[in-house]
Motif scaffolding. Structure first.
Motif, PDB file in Angstrom:
ATOM      1  N   PHE A 113       9.282  -5.103   3.866  1.00  0.00           N
ATOM      2  CA  PHE A 113       8.956  -3.807   3.265  1.00  0.00           C
ATOM      3  C   PHE A 113       8.545  -3.966   1.806  1.00  0.00           C
ATOM      4  N   PHE A 114       9.324  -4.710   1.038  1.00  0.00           N
ATOM      5  CA  PHE A 114       9.039  -4.847  -0.389  1.00  0.00           C
ATOM      6  C   PHE A 114       7.790  -5.684  -0.647  1.00  0.00           C
ATOM      7  N   LEU A 115       7.508  -6.638   0.232  1.00  0.00           N
ATOM      8  CA  LEU A 115       6.306  -7.445   0.067  1.00  0.00           C
ATOM      9  C   LEU A 115       5.040  -6.684   0.450  1.00  0.00           C
ATOM     10  N   GLU A 116       5.182  -5.609   1.221  1.00  0.00           N
ATOM     11  CA  GLU A 116       4.009  -4.798   1.569  1.00  0.00           C
ATOM     12  C   GLU A 116       3.585  -3.880   0.419  1.00  0.00           C
ATOM     13  N   LEU A 117       4.526  -3.491  -0.418  1.00  0.00           N
ATOM     14  CA  LEU A 117       4.242  -2.483  -1.435  1.00  0.00           C
ATOM     15  C   LEU A 117       3.127  -2.871  -2.421  1.00  0.00           C
ATOM     16  N   PRO A 118       3.039  -4.124  -2.894  1.00  0.00           N
ATOM     17  CA  PRO A 118       1.954  -4.427  -3.828  1.00  0.00           C
ATOM     18  C   PRO A 118       0.559  -4.363  -3.218  1.00  0.00           C
ATOM     19  N   VAL A 119       0.440  -4.622  -1.929  1.00  0.00           N
ATOM     20  CA  VAL A 119      -0.886  -4.818  -1.336  1.00  0.00           C
ATOM     21  C   VAL A 119      -1.404  -3.638  -0.523  1.00  0.00           C
ATOM     22  N   HIS A 120      -0.531  -2.883   0.116  1.00  0.00           N
ATOM     23  CA  HIS A 120      -1.003  -1.819   0.993  1.00  0.00           C
ATOM     24  C   HIS A 120      -1.539  -0.626   0.226  1.00  0.00           C
ATOM     25  N   ARG A 121      -2.274   0.206   0.927  1.00  0.00           N
ATOM     26  CA  ARG A 121      -2.961   1.331   0.296  1.00  0.00           C
ATOM     27  C   ARG A 121      -2.121   2.604   0.406  1.00  0.00           C
ATOM     28  N   PRO A 122      -1.947   3.325  -0.712  1.00  0.00           N
ATOM     29  CA  PRO A 122      -1.146   4.553  -0.697  1.00  0.00           C
ATOM     30  C   PRO A 122      -1.929   5.729  -0.133  1.00  0.00           C
ATOM     31  N   GLY A 123      -1.231   6.829   0.121  1.00  0.00           N
ATOM     32  CA  GLY A 123      -1.896   8.039   0.607  1.00  0.00           C
ATOM     33  C   GLY A 123      -0.929   9.196   0.659  1.00  0.00           C
ATOM     34  N   LYS A 124      -1.478  10.403   0.724  1.00  0.00           N
ATOM     35  CA  LYS A 124      -0.665  11.609   0.860  1.00  0.00           C
ATOM     36  C   LYS A 124      -1.166  12.417   2.038  1.00  0.00           C
ATOM     37  N   SER A 125      -0.326  13.303   2.541  1.00  0.00           N
ATOM     38  CA  SER A 125      -0.722  14.144   3.665  1.00  0.00           C
ATOM     39  C   SER A 125      -1.829  15.090   3.229  1.00  0.00           C
TER      40      SER A 125
END
Length: 237
Positions: free
Chosen positions: A108-120
């Motif tokens: 989970f913590f290793l995904e945070l720097p690379v994945h793309r954020p978004g909102k509903s």
């Protein structure tokens, strides 16, 4: 993140030397492997997105609320520990279990720097909420987390390969000799496997499969790569 997930297993090995390295490295990548399996049975989906392909690496807009939410990874970690403890003939201490669980949850913590954020997004015409499908806290969250380094190929490559290099350093320097027989038999094995992981990450950042069929082509390829990599890393034991 891709090969960076194997780093957590290499770093964990000195602290739980009786746990096979392939079990530890697979633990770090377990949420990804779980997602690909859930993709095959239509609980989650692995979706190629041509717009993301133009932005950087990992051109997928996935529906993986169960395998890639923090809550889902906690459940997956507990299940992984329970299965290993039940199936192994080795003595498994609480410390071993805690480290194994932490290795799964590190995903989970290793995904945070690379994945793309978004909102509903509110869709007035349908009066529904269209939630983002990336990394979340709970499966039903309407906010996806991440710092979007997947949009920057070279930074992602540098981050992951550096993490893997550090993990090999930790493994080689801190793991008891009795728990790294493969290295003792072949002192160059670590270098060969490090080179293999760098090549895997380079393909992840700049390569692509000659098809956009992500469910039946890309997903099996990624899953196969996880299994093969963990098998090869296990040779360091």
């Amino acid at each position: 993140m891709w090969v960076g997930h194997f780093a957590s297993g290499l770093i964990a090995k000195p602290f739980t030397p009786n746990t096979p390295l392939w079990v530890l490295t697979f633990a770090g990548a377990f949420p990804d492997a779980l997602h690909f399996v859930l993709n095959f049975i239509n609980i989650e989906s692995f979706n190629f997105d041509p717009t993301l392909a133009k932005r950087g690496c990992f051109p997928y807009s996935n529906d993986y609320a169960w395998s890639h939410s923090a809550v889902g990874m906690i459940v997956a970690g507990l299940a992984y520990v329970a299965i290993y403890s039940a199936l192994t003939d080795r003595k498994v201490t609480f410390k071993d279990q805690a480290i194994l669980f932490a290795t799964v949850f590190s995903h989970f913590f290793l995904e945070l720097p690379v994945h793309r954020p978004g909102k509903s997004l509110n869709n007035p015409s349908r009066n529904v909420l269209t939630a983002p499908t990336d990394v979340k806290i709970t499966p039903n969250d309407n906010i996806a987390l991440g710092a979007s380094l997947f949009d920057h190929r070279f930074i992602t490559f540098l981050l992951e390969t550096t993490l893997v290099w550090v993990s090999f350093m930790v493994f080689n320097k801190m793991t008891p000799i009795s728990a790294k027989g493969g290295v003792m038999r072949n002192p160059n094995l670590s270098n060969y496997l490090l080179a293999m992981l760098v090549a895997e990450q380079a393909f992840f950042c700049w390569g692509s499969a000659p098809t956009t069929n992500s469910k039946y082509i890309h997903a099996p390829m990624f899953l196969g790569q996880i299994l093969f990599t963990c098998f090869m890393l296990g040779k360091l034991d």
